[in-house]
Design a protein around this motif. Structure first.
Motif: not given
Ligand SMILES: [Fe+2]
Length: 383
Positions: A25, A32-33, A35, A51, A54-55, A60-63, A88
């Protein structure tokens, strides 16, 4: 002869491989990722460590966890739009073939726009997508190393494939620990799918000496370990060998393609919503029996790699053992035995035949020419 060969930029394979996610990553410079996964993976809690990783990689991760089994083009288009709207920079696909294929599709839609339906065919995607990292949680699909993605076209009740070098992910992370919670029926279906990849690519017209090495080792590993992985899912050694086997099968499939088992299986997924692995398993032995005479030497090697006693047998006798070995394995891991068991009847055979016949990309790679009547006969045999 020249043998083209493609792989992702980096592959991490083995116990604990997922620990490499953070550094990948970071290398992507992503802040901005997204998942992409499915409800089953979330329920099993496999998303948590991903998660966190990735952090830890500074993003920063959204799912998005709404990928359905046998995903539709609508889902890919929806995720592609989400990626474009939210900017993203990196996609991480976690799960079986469905979340991974959606991730691959969304990656190219992010830069090319339009609908995934615009790119059905071979090498029709104009430009590279945003980077994707794929992490399988089943040992089967091989999607993490292929340049293919398969989606359901709801209106036509069929599944179609997209092939493009831009569908290859940047990074594949194959960690058997993530497969430990995979339930027996999914382990069985995905494991047989992986074996189909190995056997079909080994005997395909596009097979090369390079892909044969991967395919044969995959056949050995899967045949020797699938029964244990299904019977005792917490056996890490069997899970590790299955992860390796399905990965090798994926490498072979990615570079040599598959054939008639997949061609005849796709209409079952499209119309009857039978999972990809089960569809393949139902057609596996009948197609091998049909294909066998096209290359006795290769099918004899398949039988040998599956542990059949080929010594002292004629090439023809040895080759015929491949179908027997496949039938026994499929039965042992508890997959439905016939097309009737999944709701298909005699009156459906014409639809299936005409639909399978359209899978020319696969049928032209099959080692034996298959006519419409041949396809019909194979479905009847599988009924
Ligand atoms: Fe497959």
């Amino acid at each position: 002869m020249v043998f083209p060969f493609r792989l992702p930029e980096v592959v991490y394979l083995g116990k604990g491989a997922v620990e490499n996610l953070s550094q990948e990553v970071k290398k992507c410079n992503a802040t901005r990722v997204l998942l992409i996964t499915d409800p089953g993976v979330q329920k099993a809690g496999l998303d948590k460590q991903v998660i966190e990783a990735i952090e830890k990689g500074g993003a920063q991760v959204e799912v998005f966890a709404e990928v359905e089994a046998e995903p539709s083009t609508d889902t890919v288009d929806r995720v592609g739009q989400l990626v474009r709207e939210n900017g993203y920079q990196l996609l991480v696909g976690l799960g079986g073939g469905s979340p991974m294929d959606v991730t691959k599709g969304a990656s190219v839609l992010a830069t090319n726009g339009g609908s995934i339906k615009d790119y059905v065919g071979i090498e029709l995607i104009p430009q590279r997508g945003i980077p994707a990292i794929l992490i399988p949680t089943t040992s089967g699909t091989g999607s993490e190393v292929t340049q293919n993605a398969i989606f359901a076209f709801k209106e036509e009740q069929v599944k179609k494939g997209i092939v493009s070098r831009y569908l290859l992910p940047k990074v594949a992370i194959v960690d058997p620990v993530l497969t430990l919670s995979c339930p027996p029926h999914i382990t069985a279906a995905t494991g047989v799918d992986a074996l189909v990849h190995a056997v079909e690519s080994f005997t395909a017209l596009k097979a090369t000496p390079h892909t044969d090495i991967y395919a044969l080792e995959a056949i050995r590993l899967i045949s020797a370990n699938l029964r244990t992985a299904v019977s005792n899912g917490s056996d890490l050694e069997a899970r590790e060998k299955m992860a390796m086997g399905s990965f090798f099968a994926g490498v072979s499939l990615a570079n040599a393609g598959v054939g008639a088992v997949h061609a005849l299986a796709y209409p079952l997924g499209g119309k009857f919503h039978v999972s990809h692995g089960v569809s393949n398993a139902l057609l596996f032995a009948p197609v091998i029996e049909f294909n066998c005479i096209s290359n006795l030497a290769k099918f004899a090697r398949v039988a040998e790699a599956m542990g059949e006693p080929v010594a002292g047998k004629s090439l023809r006798e040895a080759a015929m053992l491949a179908a027997k070995a496949v039938r026994e394995l499929v039965a042992d891991v508890g997959i439905p035995k016939s097309l009737r068991d999944v709701g298909v009847s005699e009156s459906d055979i014409e639809f299936l035949t005409l639909s399978a016949e359209k899978q020319t990309r696969l049928l032209t790679n099959n080692p034996r020419l298959m006519t419409r009547q041949d396809i019909r006969n194979i479905y009847r045999k599988a009924l």
